[in-house]
Design a protein around this motif. Structure first.
Motif, mmCIF file in Angstrom:
data_model
loop_
_atom_site.group_PDB
_atom_site.id
_atom_site.type_symbol
_atom_site.label_atom_id
_atom_site.label_comp_id
_atom_site.label_asym_id
_atom_site.label_seq_id
_atom_site.Cartn_x
_atom_site.Cartn_y
_atom_site.Cartn_z
ATOM 1 N N GLU A 1 0.825 -1.199 0.000
ATOM 2 C CA GLU A 1 0.000 0.000 0.000
ATOM 3 C C GLU A 1 0.862 1.253 0.000
ATOM 4 N N ASP B 1 2.142 1.585 -3.550
ATOM 5 C CA ASP B 1 1.090 2.058 -4.446
ATOM 6 C C ASP B 1 0.916 3.564 -4.327
ATOM 7 N N ARG B 2 0.962 4.066 -3.110
ATOM 8 C CA ARG B 2 0.801 5.504 -2.905
ATOM 9 C C ARG B 2 1.976 6.281 -3.484
ATOM 10 N N GLY C 1 -3.339 2.992 -8.180
ATOM 11 C CA GLY C 1 -4.517 2.711 -7.394
ATOM 12 C C GLY C 1 -4.389 1.356 -6.721
ATOM 13 N N SER C 2 -4.433 1.340 -5.409
ATOM 14 C CA SER C 2 -4.344 0.077 -4.698
ATOM 15 C C SER C 2 -5.677 -0.640 -4.730
ATOM 16 N N HIS D 1 -8.802 9.659 -0.141
ATOM 17 C CA HIS D 1 -8.111 8.406 -0.495
ATOM 18 C C HIS D 1 -7.491 8.525 -1.882
ATOM 19 N N THR E 1 -3.424 8.292 -2.900
ATOM 20 C CA THR E 1 -2.863 7.342 -3.857
ATOM 21 C C THR E 1 -2.341 8.009 -5.125
#
Length: 219
Positions: free
Chosen positions: A134, A137-138, A143-144, A192, A196
């Motif tokens: 995660e 991904d960020r 996009g996780s 969110h 990301t």
């Protein structure tokens, strides 16, 4: 955030320096007008971010980018700012490790958003010892598939569609109205997407009270 501004045009460099100087927490530590000077100042000043033009009198900004992005942990982030809009140059900047690419002319908000993004990424990297998927991904803006607790894929897709199709920027309240979510829920999904790298946020000032957070889809 320590910033080095690189542009062959003295007036343009001054304008860009002024933009940076108005961003809270950012300082222009140097200005270079040639590629060689840019590389030398970057080595001496160790900036966090370089605003880099492509058209320089002695060498291409792409070559400067390659010289700056060596793969070392303390390499500066590089934001390419140029009038060059041909696909080959954009591709070279992407493969050379540029954080983003802004085509002149642009407004100060666009620059501010990318400088803030660079600061956010460097802050996340500095705070990591080991990186989970995660976290990765960020950092890479991907996009996780694993949403934070309390968020669902179906609703995330709805908020994404509204944000994509709107074309401009949206507040959490406006997003809530279009998705029929509560404002709190809409903002959780919007934040969110910002975390990301899928969306960007900027502050709109005016009137009384706190500035309004406005969201745009970044991809």
């Amino acid at each position: 955030m320590r910033v080095l501004v690189v542009d062959d045009d003295f007036m343009v460099a001054k304008v860009h320096s002024g933009y940076v100087g108005r961003i809270e927490g950012c300082t222009v530590v140097g200005v270079a007008h040639t590629g060689a000077d840019a590389v030398e100042q970057a080595r001496e000043l160790r900036p966090d971010l370089v605003l880099l033009d492509v058209y320089l009198p002695d060498m291409s900004g792409i070559d400067v980018l390659r010289a700056l992005r060596t793969g070392a942990p303390d390499d500066p982030s590089v934001l390419v700012i140029t009038a060059a809009d041909d696909a080959a140059t954009v591709a070279a900047a992407l493969h050379g490790g540029a954080l983003h690419y802004l085509v002149k002319p642009f407004d100060s908000r666009a620059l501010s958003e990318q400088v803030e993004r660079a600061r956010r990424l460097r802050g996340r990297l500095a705070g990591l010892d080991r990186a989970g998927q995660e976290d990765i991904d960020r950092l890479f803006g991907a996009g996780s598939t694993r949403l934070p607790k309390g968020l669902t894929g179906e609703t995330a897709a709805l908020v994404e569609r509204v944000l994509r199709e709107h074309g401009g920027d949206l507040s959490a309240t406006e997003c809530a109205e279009q998705t029929r979510l509560s404002r709190v829920s809409a903002r959780r999904y919007l934040e969110h997407f910002v975390d990301t790298g899928a969306a960007q946020v900027h502050l709109r000032y005016g009137g009384t009270g706190r500035p309004e957070r406005r969201y745009t889809w970044a991809r």
